[in-house]
Motif scaffolding. Structure first.
Motif, PDB file in Angstrom:
ATOM      1  N   ASP B 100       0.781  -1.220   0.000  1.00 40.92           N
ATOM      2  CA  ASP B 100       0.000   0.000   0.000  1.00 40.92           C
ATOM      3  C   ASP B 100       0.827   1.293   0.000  1.00 40.92           C
ATOM      4  O   ASP B 100       0.277   2.372   0.005  1.00 40.92           O
ATOM      5  CB  ASP B 100      -0.976  -0.003   1.173  1.00 40.92           C
ATOM      6  N   THR B 101       2.121   1.212  -0.051  1.00 38.84           N
ATOM      7  CA  THR B 101       2.893   2.457  -0.050  1.00 38.84           C
ATOM      8  C   THR B 101       2.656   3.190  -1.370  1.00 38.84           C
ATOM      9  O   THR B 101       2.344   2.563  -2.382  1.00 38.84           O
ATOM     10  CB  THR B 101       4.400   2.174   0.086  1.00 38.84           C
ATOM     11  N   GLU B 102       2.834   4.522  -1.339  1.00 41.02           N
ATOM     12  CA  GLU B 102       2.529   5.333  -2.525  1.00 41.02           C
ATOM     13  C   GLU B 102       3.400   4.938  -3.716  1.00 41.02           C
ATOM     14  O   GLU B 102       2.931   4.851  -4.849  1.00 41.02           O
ATOM     15  CB  GLU B 102       2.719   6.814  -2.200  1.00 41.02           C
ATOM     16  N   GLU B 103       4.650   4.672  -3.438  1.00 37.86           N
ATOM     17  CA  GLU B 103       5.573   4.340  -4.529  1.00 37.86           C
ATOM     18  C   GLU B 103       5.143   3.060  -5.236  1.00 37.86           C
ATOM     19  O   GLU B 103       5.126   2.975  -6.463  1.00 37.86           O
ATOM     20  CB  GLU B 103       6.981   4.180  -3.950  1.00 37.86           C
ATOM     21  N   GLN B 104       4.779   2.092  -4.410  1.00 38.14           N
ATOM     22  CA  GLN B 104       4.322   0.816  -4.963  1.00 38.14           C
ATOM     23  C   GLN B 104       3.048   1.005  -5.774  1.00 38.14           C
ATOM     24  O   GLN B 104       2.889   0.445  -6.859  1.00 38.14           O
ATOM     25  CB  GLN B 104       4.076  -0.161  -3.796  1.00 38.14           C
ATOM     26  N   GLN B 105       2.185   1.843  -5.238  1.00 38.82           N
ATOM     27  CA  GLN B 105       0.913   2.108  -5.913  1.00 38.82           C
ATOM     28  C   GLN B 105       1.150   2.783  -7.267  1.00 38.82           C
ATOM     29  O   GLN B 105       0.494   2.446  -8.256  1.00 38.82           O
ATOM     30  CB  GLN B 105       0.069   3.026  -5.037  1.00 38.82           C
ATOM     31  N   LEU B 106       2.105   3.707  -7.301  1.00 34.61           N
ATOM     32  CA  LEU B 106       2.423   4.390  -8.560  1.00 34.61           C
ATOM     33  C   LEU B 106       2.953   3.415  -9.604  1.00 34.61           C
ATOM     34  O   LEU B 106       2.591   3.475 -10.772  1.00 34.61           O
ATOM     35  CB  LEU B 106       3.471   5.482  -8.315  1.00 34.61           C
ATOM     36  N   LYS B 107       3.812   2.528  -9.140  1.00 36.86           N
ATOM     37  CA  LYS B 107       4.391   1.529 -10.042  1.00 36.86           C
ATOM     38  C   LYS B 107       3.274   0.707 -10.686  1.00 36.86           C
ATOM     39  O   LYS B 107       3.255   0.486 -11.902  1.00 36.86           O
ATOM     40  CB  LYS B 107       5.296   0.606  -9.218  1.00 36.86           C
ATOM     41  N   LEU B 108       2.338   0.283  -9.845  1.00 38.13           N
ATOM     42  CA  LEU B 108       1.223  -0.508 -10.352  1.00 38.13           C
ATOM     43  C   LEU B 108       0.337   0.314 -11.274  1.00 38.13           C
ATOM     44  O   LEU B 108      -0.170  -0.185 -12.276  1.00 38.13           O
ATOM     45  CB  LEU B 108       0.384  -1.050  -9.186  1.00 38.13           C
ATOM     46  N   LEU B 109       0.184   1.603 -10.922  1.00 40.94           N
ATOM     47  CA  LEU B 109      -0.640   2.480 -11.757  1.00 40.94           C
ATOM     48  C   LEU B 109      -0.059   2.629 -13.162  1.00 40.94           C
ATOM     49  O   LEU B 109      -0.780   2.539 -14.157  1.00 40.94           O
ATOM     50  CB  LEU B 109      -0.717   3.870 -11.120  1.00 40.94           C
TER      51      LEU B 109
END
Lengths: 210, 164
Positions: B100-109
């Motif tokens: 759920d970290t923002e960086e991880q979320q961006l990568k998935l986005l």
């Protein structure tokens, strides 16, 4: 938070991540050869025009017998008329192709650009169709002329009973049909591969209007 | 005259080249493909430049030619299609270990955006570039209402990809 808002926040942070080309690097780049589908389409349409013209005129130059026969055919005003008509049709298609190629512009909106490319493809399609129809008409027509002018052939066919005649007609129709089908499939394949992505994207835009 | 035109074009291109890079980023998955598309957009821009009247901003004009090249004119190489399939596979694996970290979320986005179709990508791109619906609709040749409707669908689609 909206996913796209999060992405937007990040999107503009990466300005310096991209390679920055200098003027001296960009100059040669703008003169490189394009590999766009419009260029490919252009070459295919030229190849098709040349191919169909060659198909009609190669026998004239390579076979003396054919040349002699064609020259006697020109004495028939119907044949001369058909040849002039054929030339005019080719000229018309050259003009239409030129016009539709000219109308393709990368500065139009996405939908209009796709439509101009598809229109060009349509012109080529009609040209191919015209040639196929001409072949379809000319095969029975040449049989008819052969029957009337070639005494040997006339006598041979006249001696056929109705069953033999039916087989002959069926064979002619079948061979013509298979030939036309093969050419048609060949074109479908070329354009199918070339324009698959364009058709998909065009459908996607069209779908929005429903 | 031609030299002058070339000079003014390269100057403008040099200044705004990030727009081209961003189009390439969205429509390609690896450096080779990125460079190929960059090259083709550059050629198309130069070919269309004599018709650039200056009644719209150079950057606005670039968005249009750039997207048209990426969506319609550019012929994809086989290499690229293969890479895309590979990435989609990688995405499925990564989605399972969602963090759920923002960086991880961006990568998935970013990966999810790469899974959208060409038209959806164009919508997302113009949205990320802060274009209003009028400009989006003019660039793609659809109505403003349809652009809004499609944008909402894209947002929903992204949500579904992220939370299967």
């Amino acid at each position: 938070m909206d996913e796209l808002e999060l992405l937007k926040k990040d999107w503009n942070k990466h300005k310096s991540d991209y390679k920055s080309y200098s003027d001296t690097e960009l100059y040669p780049m703008i003169h490189k050869k394009s590999s766009s589908i419009v260029k490919t389409l252009f070459y295919i349409s030229i190849a098709e025009l040349v191919f169909w013209i060659l198909i009609s005129y190669v026998p004239y130059f390579f076979s003396d017998k054919m040349r002699a026969r064609l020259e006697t055919s020109y004495e028939n005003p119907l044949f001369t008329g058909l040849t002039i008509f054929g030339f005019l049709i080719v000229l018309l298609f050259v003009y239409l192709l030129y016009k539709s190629h000219k109308s393709i512009s990368s500065t139009d909106n996405a939908k209009k650009l796709m439509e101009s490319i598809l229109k060009t493809r349509k012109v080529i399609k009609y040209y191919v169709l015209y040639n196929l129809i001409m072949i379809f008409i000319s095969i029975p027509l040449s049989f008819y002329f052969e029957f009337n002018q070639n005494i040997e052939f006339h006598d041979q066919v006249a001696g056929f009973d109705s069953a033999q005649m039916a087989v002959l007609v069926a064979m002619v129709v079948l061979i013509t049909g298979i030939f036309l089908l093969l050419i048609w499939l060949f074109y479908r394949l070329i354009y199918g591969i070339l324009l698959k992505r364009l058709n998909r994207n065009y459908d996607e835009l069209k779908k929005l209007e429903v | 005259m031609n030299k002058e035109l070339e000079h003014s074009f390269v100057e403008l291109l040099q200044k705004h080249q990030n727009i081209v890079h961003k189009v390439c980023r969205l429509y390609t998955n690896n450096t080779d493909a990125h460079n190929d598309l960059f090259q083709e957009i550059t050629i198309q821009l130069w070919k269309a430049y004599p018709k650039f009247r200056g009644d719209s901003k150079f950057s606005t004009w670039m968005y249009r030619v750039g997207l048209n090249t990426a969506i319609t004119l550019y012929r994809k190489s086989k290499r690229r299609i293969y890479t895309q399939e590979f990435d989609a596979l990688e995405f499925k694996i990564k989605a399972e270990e969602y963090d759920d970290t923002e960086e991880q979320q961006l990568k998935l986005l970013y990966k999810a955006v790469h899974q959208l179709n060409d038209i959806e990508k164009a919508l997302v791109f113009l949205y990320l570039e802060d274009k209003d619906y009028r400009e989006i609709s003019e660039t793609l040749g659809i109505t403003e209402v349809n652009a809004r409707v499609k944008m909402n669908r894209v947002k929903k689609k992204l949500k579904t990809i992220l939370n299967p």
